[in-house]
Write an enzyme that holds these catalytic residues in place. Structure first.
Site, PDB file in Angstrom:
ATOM      1  N   LYS A 221       0.842  -1.194   0.000  1.00  8.19           N
ATOM      2  CA  LYS A 221       0.000   0.000   0.000  1.00  8.19           C
ATOM      3  C   LYS A 221       0.882   1.250   0.000  1.00  8.19           C
ATOM      4  O   LYS A 221       1.803   1.382   0.813  1.00  8.19           O
ATOM      5  CB  LYS A 221      -0.896   0.002   1.243  1.00  8.19           C
ATOM      6  CG  LYS A 221      -1.971  -1.074   1.214  1.00  8.19           C
ATOM      7  CD  LYS A 221      -3.022  -0.796   0.145  1.00  8.19           C
ATOM      8  CE  LYS A 221      -4.216  -1.717   0.302  1.00  8.19           C
ATOM      9  NZ  LYS A 221      -5.247  -1.454  -0.734  1.00  8.19           N
TER      10      LYS A 221
ATOM     11  N   ASP B   2      -0.333  -0.466  -4.579  1.00 10.10           N
ATOM     12  CA  ASP B   2      -1.695   0.066  -4.622  1.00 10.10           C
ATOM     13  C   ASP B   2      -1.695   1.429  -3.952  1.00 10.10           C
ATOM     14  O   ASP B   2      -1.511   1.531  -2.737  1.00 10.10           O
ATOM     15  CB  ASP B   2      -2.641  -0.895  -3.885  1.00 10.10           C
ATOM     16  CG  ASP B   2      -4.104  -0.472  -4.002  1.00 10.10           C
ATOM     17  OD1 ASP B   2      -4.378   0.589  -4.592  1.00 10.10           O
ATOM     18  OD2 ASP B   2      -4.967  -1.219  -3.494  1.00 10.10           O
TER      19      ASP B   2
ATOM     20  N   GLU C 123      -1.921  -0.458  -8.807  1.00 10.05           N
ATOM     21  CA  GLU C 123      -3.375  -0.400  -8.675  1.00 10.05           C
ATOM     22  C   GLU C 123      -3.817   1.019  -8.327  1.00 10.05           C
ATOM     23  O   GLU C 123      -3.208   1.661  -7.465  1.00 10.05           O
ATOM     24  CB  GLU C 123      -3.751  -1.318  -7.502  1.00 10.05           C
ATOM     25  CG  GLU C 123      -4.890  -2.255  -7.730  1.00 10.05           C
ATOM     26  CD  GLU C 123      -5.115  -3.104  -6.499  1.00 10.05           C
ATOM     27  OE1 GLU C 123      -6.063  -2.840  -5.765  1.00 10.05           O
ATOM     28  OE2 GLU C 123      -4.321  -4.045  -6.272  1.00 10.05           O
TER      29      GLU C 123
ATOM     30  N   ASP D 147      -9.057  -0.221  -9.740  1.00 13.33           N
ATOM     31  CA  ASP D 147      -9.778  -0.854  -8.622  1.00 13.33           C
ATOM     32  C   ASP D 147     -11.005  -0.014  -8.269  1.00 13.33           C
ATOM     33  O   ASP D 147     -12.104  -0.302  -8.755  1.00 13.33           O
ATOM     34  CB  ASP D 147      -8.846  -1.045  -7.416  1.00 13.33           C
ATOM     35  CG  ASP D 147      -9.544  -1.735  -6.252  1.00 13.33           C
ATOM     36  OD1 ASP D 147     -10.716  -2.124  -6.405  1.00 13.33           O
ATOM     37  OD2 ASP D 147      -8.930  -1.903  -5.175  1.00 13.33           O
TER      38      ASP D 147
ATOM     39  N   LYS E 129     -14.043  -6.783  -7.197  1.00 10.47           N
ATOM     40  CA  LYS E 129     -14.349  -7.135  -5.798  1.00 10.47           C
ATOM     41  C   LYS E 129     -15.853  -7.303  -5.694  1.00 10.47           C
ATOM     42  O   LYS E 129     -16.604  -6.473  -6.214  1.00 10.47           O
ATOM     43  CB  LYS E 129     -13.914  -6.016  -4.841  1.00 10.47           C
ATOM     44  CG  LYS E 129     -12.422  -5.932  -4.642  1.00 10.47           C
ATOM     45  CD  LYS E 129     -12.053  -4.791  -3.713  1.00 10.47           C
ATOM     46  CE  LYS E 129     -10.544  -4.651  -3.659  1.00 10.47           C
ATOM     47  NZ  LYS E 129     -10.128  -3.298  -3.256  1.00 10.47           N
TER      48      LYS E 129
HETATM   49 MG    MG Z   1      -6.924  -1.685  -4.375  1.00 12.90          MG
END
Ligand code: MG
Length: 370
Positions: free
Chosen positions: A165, A193, A219, A244, A268
């Site tokens: 992240k 991401d 991402e 995303d 997702k």
């Molecule tokens: Mg993501």
């Protein structure tokens, strides 16, 4: 066949599950999960379970909005044929816009019922087979040193892909990736991401400066709405770009693919509104020549098992980020997918093959519609 099966009872369950440690991303810090489950019971005694993995900063939902929405949506579905999944989804989508995570909970429970009625595990119900599935493991935002230590632990635990992240500040983000690459060596894949944390100029510099550390893909570098700069960033061609938060449903997937905005679509269930639309997204991606990723929120193995079934049935889903359960302080799921190191094994029992533990459910707050 179960011609006369009807939805007779819908229950919602709420609980707080603390994380083992706070998880920081560019959108905020998460300390506990406001878990939410939907149980749909039928006239035949067969029932289905679904997980609602809402996250306010992404899906715009909270446990409170999910409860209010689930009560309204539950009333709409009562008495319906649960096997008419498209009909039930249309019913919910006509009545209530957005609210994708709570709809995903209903969708998942309906597919669980359909699998149980058919006597098929979900991957088979979706027309697929078992295949090798490997998940990455994610490192939240922290100091470069702590993140590099975690990356080494994950490598030693057998993970061959690590998700990092970023999106906090350019300089520290570059240092984070430099330290992690130095610590884990050249062979482990690093995907990053930024969770919308950069703007276009920052993203171009960040990806250029991270180029020596060989990122697999990046991402959501830019805000949800910034399709045009995602396209420009992709055209620079330093690092493959995955959408995303910009891709919720099949319509988003079509626009992103048609405009050349990304190289990978991250599905997702909590964004797509469930399995039905997740499959539509992958079909669009196949037509556009794009691979998919399947991701998750901080959620239990119930939702993750559903996601793994979809990935198993759809070989175009090449990247898995199904690690949400690792961060939870408890595991309230009976059966379901098993994760040994990075390898995911699916159950062969009909439906999801996963359930929420009865004793855990008895301690949850709940609402019953019947
Ligand atoms: Mg993501």
């Amino acid at each position: 066949m179960e011609q006369n099966i009807k939805i007779t009872k819908i229950s919602i369950f709420k609980a707080l599950i603390p994380l083992k440690e706070p998880f920081k991303i560019a959108l905020g810090v998460i300390k506990e999960v406001e878990s939410f489950f939907i149980k749909i019971e039928t006239s035949t005694g067969i029932y289905g379970m679904g997980e609602v993995a809402h996250y306010h900063a992404v899906t715009g939902e909270t446990q409170g909005t999910c409860e209010a929405a689930a009560i309204d949506l539950g009333k709409l579905l009562m008495g319906n044929n649960p096997l008419d999944i498209s009909g039930n989804l249309n019913c919910m989508n006509r009545y209530l816009r957005f609210n994708s995570a709570v709809k995903a909970g209903f969708d998942m429970a309906l597919y669980d019922i359909a699998g149980k009625v058919a006597g098929l595990p979900l991957y088979a119900l979706l027309g697929g087979d078992k295949r090798v599935l490997k998940t990455d493991q994610t490192i939240g935002i922290d100091t470069p040193e702590i993140m590099a230590n975690k990356a080494l632990i994950f490598k030693n635990d057998g993970f061959t892909a690590i998700k990092v992240k970023l999106g906090e500040s350019l300089e520290t983000d570059v240092t984070r990736i430099q330290k992690i690459r130095e610590r884990i060596g050249p062979d482990i894949k690093i995907r990053v991401d930024a969770n919308q944390g950069w703007d276009y100029p920052t993203a171009t510099v960040a990806l250029k400066r991270m180029e020596p550390y060989n990122l697999e893909y990046c991402e959501q570098p830019l805000p949800v709405w910034d399709y045009e700069n995602m396209r420009r960033l992709r055209e620079i061609g330093i690092t493959p770009i995955a959408a995303d938060e910009s891709v919720f449903d099949d319509k988003d997937a079509f626009k992103l693919a048609a405009n050349g905005c990304c190289d990978i679509l991250n599905i997702k269930l909590s964004k797509s509104g469930g399995i039905n639309t997740a499959v539509k997204i992958d079909n669009i991606a196949v037509s556009a020549g794009l691979p998919c990723m399947l991701g998750c929120m901080n959620e239990t193995r119930l939702g993750l098992t559903a996601a793994a079934h979809i990935a198993s049935a759809h070989p175009n889903i090449k990247y898995l980020d199904l690690d949400g359960h690792f961060s939870l302080s408890i595991d309230p799921v009976d059966n379901g997918m098993i994760c040994q190191e990075e390898n995911i094994t699916l159950p062969d029992t009909p439906g999801l093959g996963a359930d929420i533990n009865r004793e855990f459910l008895e301690k949850c707050e709940g609402v019953v519609l019947d």
